[in-house]
Design an enzyme around this catalytic site. Structure first.
Site: not given
Ligand code: NDP
Length: 492
Positions: A176, A251, A285, A386
């Protein structure tokens, strides 16, 4: 299914219309306009994809000898290699990544699949010494049906990192992709079809996270979820998947420190630090979004960042001359602009960029200037959270101890870089960094063979390398008596 048609789901080896989803325009982030119609699946579509994956797992795939699975995976990889340009065009159109970057990244993926193909017939167990009365050994078995849920910044890379080891292990997959960037993942289906994979081994169902994604996570027919995305989503996924006690690998995000000591080769360090600040328009990331600079060279580094920011060519993603495209979607643009405001309010010095680019050529797209903040204090939100935009925060430090403290001073622990010409210092500092990968005098250099994943809130488990296979395998220990004797415990 034509090259640029994405209006069907790929389930059980067939291109099918959604049952309870529908068609949706996928937005080109460079214009803000839809560029293609994409099929979105609902819960019933996830159900039939899981059924197809289960049937393929119980049927041909799990029983196929490793070397045969390897041959199919290699065929897929060879085909993939011939389609790099087409895939790069689709991905850049869908997520706005500069085509020069998409070509470079996607150009490597075939090798990821080849490397995992080479492991399919080497999944051997061990003989365990016990005593002469038994023979004990382990076997490595595929974990089953894997639900893979991927993000919008690197859809094909995230898929390669999961599908390679999952298929090598003998698992089947329901993929997905993120709602903002579903097209390139559907294009993968055509390659699996052309390579001759048995129906249902790979199924691809774009859909909304809280609907199709959550249904996949809760599904009792799914044995493991392999996820790349935000930590907040991972927490939701854990709760949704708790009832079925399936396996998870995550992750997640990062806030990587890129440490530059004054004895480093500053020119090379700057190449890496500026490159990694603005690659993927800041949407990765592993990017070194916190640049930690020793006080004695701080002013020089800030000046260089400002100068190099002015050299970044921002423009239409398919133009091979540009370095940086737009943010991948409106929400990410809003998030980045909001953090730039936060940085200003917190008192950091804005030395470059800081605004949306909305001139005639780029009107309507989600473009933002490469941005640099100096005099950033480690506990500021722009140094802790982030942003996922092209925003570099440059933080001064004095000496190794402070560098390590600042580097480790966030909840994240995905990646880190350090630059020094003192080999002792390189080892001393690297050994203290709480991160899944540490680069010394280089940055963002990884391969299929190098384990990748996070400490702390940056994830669970590792992708790539031999470690990646472990999370797609179960270990069965078999203990066989050599005597067939078992004492009656109720005598005497
Ligand atoms: P999200 O967590 O928002 O989404 C990731 C995927 O999860 C999407 O497919 C999304 O679907 C789906 N999803 C959302 N809600 C649910 C739910 N309730 N149940 C199941 N699935 C759900 O992340 P982003 O797409 O925004 O990606 C950016 C993030 O990914 C960043 O934090 C970044 O650091 C991280 N990332 C980490 C990497 C690593 O290797 N550590 C690599 C690349 C990115 P939908 O699109 O419909 O919301």
């Amino acid at each position: 299914m034509g090259e640029s048609r994405f209006d069907r789901l790929f389930i059980g080896g067939e291109w099918v219309e959604p049952i309870d989803g529908g068609l949706r325009g996928s937005i080109d982030p460079a214009t803000g306009e839809p560029w293609g119609e994409v099929a979105f699946g609902g819960k019933a579509d996830i159900d039939r994809a899981v059924t197809a994956a289960r049937e393929a797992f119980e049927g041909p795939w799990r029983k196929m000898p490793g070397w045969e699975r390897a041959a199919l995976l290699r065929k897929f990889a060879d085909l993939y290699a011939t389609k790099v340009e087409a895939l790069a065009q689709i991905e850049s159109r869908d997520n706005g990544r500069a085509i020069r970057e998409s070509r470079g990244d996607i150009g490597l993926h075939a090798q990821y699949y080849h490397w995992f193909a080479s492991l399919t017939d080497k999944l051997s167990g061990r003989t365990i010494p016990m005593d002469d009365s038994v023979h004990a050994f382990t076997s490595r078995l595929p974990a089953g049906v894997i639900g893979t849920i991927t993000p919008w910044n690197v859809p094909l890379m995230a898929a390669a990192w999961k599908l390679g080891p999952a298929l090598a292990a003998g698992c089947t997959v329901v993929l997905k992709p993120a709602e903002h960037t579903p097209a390139s993942s559907l294009a993968l289906g055509r390659i699996f079809e052309e390579a001759g994979f048995p129906p249902g081994v790979v199924n691809i169902v774009p859909g909304d996270g809280p609907v199709a994604g959550a249904h996949l996570v809760a599904h009792p027919g799914v044995d493991k979820i392999a996820f790349t995305g935000e930590g907040a989503t991972a927490k939701t996924i854990l709760k949704t998947g708790a009832d079925t006690l399936k396996r998870f690998s995550f992750e997640l995000g990062g806030k990587a420190p890129h440490i530059i000591f004054d004895d480093a080769n500053i020119e090379q360090a700057l190449n890496a630090a500026t490159g990694s600040a603005w690659a993927l328009c800041g949407q990765s990331c592993a990017l070194g979004s916190r640049i930690l600079v020793e006080r004695s060279i701080y002013d020089r580094v800030v000046k260089e960042f400002r100068e190099r920011a002015s050299r970044v060519k921002v423009g239409m993603p398919l133009d091979p001359a540009i370095h940086m495209g737009p943010q991948a979607h409106q929400d990410q643009l809003d998030k980045t602009l909001s953090y730039i405001g936060i940085g200003r309010d917190e008192g950091a010095d804005l030395v470059a960029g800081g605004s949306r680019i909305d001139n005639t050529d780029l009107q309507g797209g989600y473009f933002v200037e490469p941005t640099v903040f100096s005099n950033v204090v480690p506990n500021m939100r722009i140094a802790q959270e982030e942003i996922f935009g092209p925003v570099a925060s440059i933080i001064p430090f004095e000496g190794e101890e402070e560098a390590v403290a600042i580097a480790n001073g966030t909840p994240y622990g995905l990646a880190a870089g350090l630059w020094t010409n003192d080999v002792g210092r390189a080892h001393r500092v690297a050994a203290q960094i709480e991160a899944g990968i540490v680069w010394v005098n280089t940055y963002r250099y990884i391969r299929w063979s190098t384990p990748y994943g996070g400490f702390k809130t940056s994830g669970w488990g590792r992708e790539n390398g031999l470690e990646a296979l472990d999370s797609y395998l179960e270990t069965r220990t078999t203990i066989v008596s050599t005597t067939g004797q078992f004492p009656d415990p109720f005598v005497g």
